[in-house]
Every structure is written in C-alpha cells, then in structure tokens.
Design an enzyme around this catalytic site. Sequence first.
Site, PDB file in Angstrom:
ATOM      1  N   ASN A  43       9.802  16.296 -56.882  1.00 58.65           N
ATOM      2  CA  ASN A  43       9.666  15.982 -58.312  1.00 58.65           C
ATOM      3  C   ASN A  43       8.539  16.792 -58.940  1.00 58.65           C
ATOM      4  OD1 ASN A  43       8.152  14.182 -56.613  1.00 58.65           O
ATOM      5  ND2 ASN A  43       7.817  12.782 -58.305  1.00 58.65           N
ATOM      6  N   ILE A  44       8.742  17.132 -60.193  1.00 54.97           N
ATOM      7  CA  ILE A  44       7.812  17.989 -60.931  1.00 54.97           C
ATOM      8  C   ILE A  44       7.447  17.271 -62.230  1.00 54.97           C
ATOM      9  CG2 ILE A  44       7.539  20.210 -62.116  1.00 54.97           C
ATOM     10  CD1 ILE A  44       9.754  21.266 -60.127  1.00 54.97           C
ATOM     11  N   GLU A  45       6.170  16.938 -62.390  1.00 53.23           N
ATOM     12  CA  GLU A  45       5.757  16.168 -63.573  1.00 53.23           C
ATOM     13  C   GLU A  45       5.078  17.055 -64.614  1.00 53.23           C
ATOM     14  OE1 GLU A  45       3.472  12.968 -61.831  1.00 53.23           O
ATOM     15  OE2 GLU A  45       5.333  11.935 -61.265  1.00 53.23           O
ATOM     16  N   CYS A  54      13.077  15.026 -61.649  1.00 56.00           N
ATOM     17  CA  CYS A  54      13.132  14.313 -60.370  1.00 56.00           C
ATOM     18  C   CYS A  54      13.449  15.280 -59.226  1.00 56.00           C
ATOM     19  CB  CYS A  54      14.207  13.240 -60.398  1.00 56.00           C
ATOM     20  SG  CYS A  54      13.839  11.834 -61.453  1.00 56.00           S
ATOM     21  N   GLU A  56      15.691  15.011 -56.968  1.00 60.01           N
ATOM     22  CA  GLU A  56      17.138  15.231 -56.813  1.00 60.01           C
ATOM     23  C   GLU A  56      17.608  16.353 -57.715  1.00 60.01           C
ATOM     24  OE1 GLU A  56      15.484  12.454 -57.284  1.00 60.01           O
ATOM     25  OE2 GLU A  56      16.526  10.681 -56.526  1.00 60.01           O
ATOM     26  N   CYS A  86      17.335   7.799 -59.665  1.00 59.00           N
ATOM     27  CA  CYS A  86      17.315   7.159 -60.990  1.00 59.00           C
ATOM     28  C   CYS A  86      18.687   7.338 -61.657  1.00 59.00           C
ATOM     29  CB  CYS A  86      16.212   7.772 -61.857  1.00 59.00           C
ATOM     30  SG  CYS A  86      16.634   9.390 -62.540  1.00 59.00           S
ATOM     31  N   CYS A  89      19.675  10.970 -62.490  1.00 56.75           N
ATOM     32  CA  CYS A  89      20.057  11.753 -61.308  1.00 56.75           C
ATOM     33  C   CYS A  89      21.408  11.315 -60.762  1.00 56.75           C
ATOM     34  CB  CYS A  89      18.982  11.656 -60.234  1.00 56.75           C
ATOM     35  SG  CYS A  89      17.487  12.571 -60.687  1.00 56.75           S
TER      36      CYS A  89
HETATM   37  N1  THU Z   1      11.383  10.239 -59.241  1.00 55.08           N
HETATM   38  C1  THU Z   1      12.161  11.099 -58.528  1.00 55.08           C
HETATM   39  O1  THU Z   1      11.800  12.257 -58.320  1.00 55.08           O
HETATM   40  N2  THU Z   1      13.337  10.652 -58.056  1.00 55.08           N
HETATM   41  C2  THU Z   1      13.773   9.365 -58.149  1.00 55.08           C
HETATM   42  O2  THU Z   1      14.852   9.077 -57.669  1.00 55.08           O
HETATM   43  C3  THU Z   1      12.946   8.362 -58.832  1.00 55.08           C
HETATM   44  C4  THU Z   1      11.770   8.884 -59.561  1.00 55.08           C
HETATM   45  C5  THU Z   1      10.091  10.713 -59.717  1.00 55.08           C
HETATM   46  C6  THU Z   1       9.978  10.944 -61.188  1.00 55.08           C
HETATM   47  C7  THU Z   1       8.469  10.835 -61.380  1.00 55.08           C
HETATM   48  O3  THU Z   1       7.870  12.092 -61.107  1.00 55.08           O
HETATM   49  C8  THU Z   1       8.017   9.853 -60.315  1.00 55.08           C
HETATM   50  O4  THU Z   1       9.096   9.776 -59.388  1.00 55.08           O
HETATM   51  C9  THU Z   1       7.712   8.481 -60.846  1.00 55.08           C
HETATM   52  O5  THU Z   1       8.757   7.997 -61.624  1.00 55.08           O
END
Ligand code: THU
Length: 137
Positions: A43-45, A54, A56, A86, A89
């Site tokens: 995941n990349i914020e 996310c 995925e 989520c 995704c």
């Molecule tokens: N996140 C994912 O990468 N995949 C998921 O299936 C659930 C949430 C990430 C998004 C965000 O960077 C962090 O988790 C918290 O929500």
Amino acid sequence: MEYKKLIELAIDARDNMTYTPYSHFNVGCAVEMEDGSVYTGGNIEIASYSPTNCAERTAIFKAVSEGKREIKKIAVVGDSDYTFPCGVCRQVIREFSKNPEIIVANSTEDYKIFGMEEILPHSFGPEDLDGDENDRK
Ligand code: THU
C-alpha cells in the site's frame, strides 16, 4: 504457484514494499495471473489521503500495465488478524477475474481462501457492459 509460496511473496511485500507514513498499517499483496506470472505490491499512502493506493491495487495494476488481464490467485497479508480486501479492491479484482482464488493470510500456516461471489456477491462487471471483448485485451 502453491498457496504458501504466494503468501510468502505477499509477506515480503508487506514488509518491504509499502509506503505508509500516516497509518503505519502495512499490507502486502501477491497476485498470480493466468499465465503463471506473479506481481507483488504494497500500500502507498498520500498526504491528502484519498489518492492512497491499497496493496491489492498496486500489485494488480502492475500486472495489468504489463499486459496481463486474468487473475488466478491473489494473496493478501496485512497488519491485522485476516486483513480483507477493501470494497474498492474487491471491485478491481472482479474486473480482472470472475472467479479468482482470494487468499487472506495471517501467515503461511494460517490462511483462508474465498471465491469472488463470497466477498462480492451479485457483482457488476465487464460483462454487464455492451463492450467488445477485444477492447479488454
Ligand atoms: N489497505 C490495503 O492496502 N489493503 C486493504 O485491503 C485494506 C487497507 C491499506 C490502505 C491504507 O494505506 C491502510 O491499509 C489503512 O487503511
């Protein structure tokens, strides 16, 4: 690829491929495509939050950008007890397969496998649009 190996790659992605300065919640994904190729991602914020990607979607978009279109298996590993994909995704997974094996793992020894219909019932997908199948290649 066997489940354990795909989960190992997702764990490696969670531990080494994320950018999570805000939540510090790390998620890794490994996706095996129909031709046997495997793509991984974390995941990349983003500081303004909504562009966050996310794990995925990172892995799937890497595969799609390399010309792959059909997911066979997808393994997800996060920092919580069974981190599920989520809603966004789930729809992206649906775009690239009607029935992939979705592996939600805590470890190589502790995982569950789901079908698309279980995690996204009565879904809307490419077949609902009146497109030409060739457009998706
Ligand atoms: N996140 C994912 O990468 N995949 C998921 O299936 C659930 C949430 C990430 C998004 C965000 O960077 C962090 O988790 C918290 O929500």
